[in-house]
Design a protein around this motif. Structure first.
Motif: not given
Length: 143
Positions: A12-14, A63-64, A66-70
């Motif tokens: 999760s990115d949060r 969070n950043h 994981h958001r980029d990985r997604r």
């Protein structure tokens, strides 16, 4: 089921609190990962800083990351790209070292991962393979 017993590649990115600093042990606990995975994340771009010879991670940076990985995983390959499962990146089919097995209507294109020891492959239409070969001849970077 505990967090450690489930295998999750994209987190999760949060999950991390944005205004908090996390030690490596806290990051491992938060995401249910081992020390090697955290080291791999750092090598692939997870930002950190050191204070008193200790590595710390900011929640917003976690969070950043994981958001980029997604987002990278969601974007489809282009016409001249192939996805490598080993390193998780896209590679150009225009660079050389590409082999092809011809089927009836499709071609299985395969290449060695330039970043590791893995191999990437995908099936494409015969006319798309002809376009790739033509483009590779005009590409100055092709080997």
């Amino acid at each position: 089921m505990s967090r450690k017993s489930r295998r999750r590649n994209l987190h999760s990115d949060r999950l991390a609190k944005i205004n908090r600093f996390y030690s490596p042990d806290e990051v491992q606990e938060l995401y249910g990962i081992c020390r090697n995975t955290l080291g791999n994340w750092v090598r692939t771009g997870l930002k950190h800083f050191e204070k008193d010879k200790r590595r710390l991670f900011r929640g917003d940076q976690l969070n950043h990351f994981h958001r980029d990985r997604r987002q990278r995983r969601k974007s489809p390959c282009g016409a001249y790209e192939i996805y490598c499962v080993s390193c998780g990146n896209k590679h150009s089919l225009l660079v050389g070292g590409v082999t092809a097995e011809h089927g009836r209507q499709r071609v299985r294109v395969e290449m060695a991962c330039p970043e590791g020891s893995g191999r990437a492959s995908k099936w494409i239409k015969s006319d798309a393979w002809a376009d790739i070969q033509a483009e590779a001849m005009h590409n100055p970077d092709s080997e």
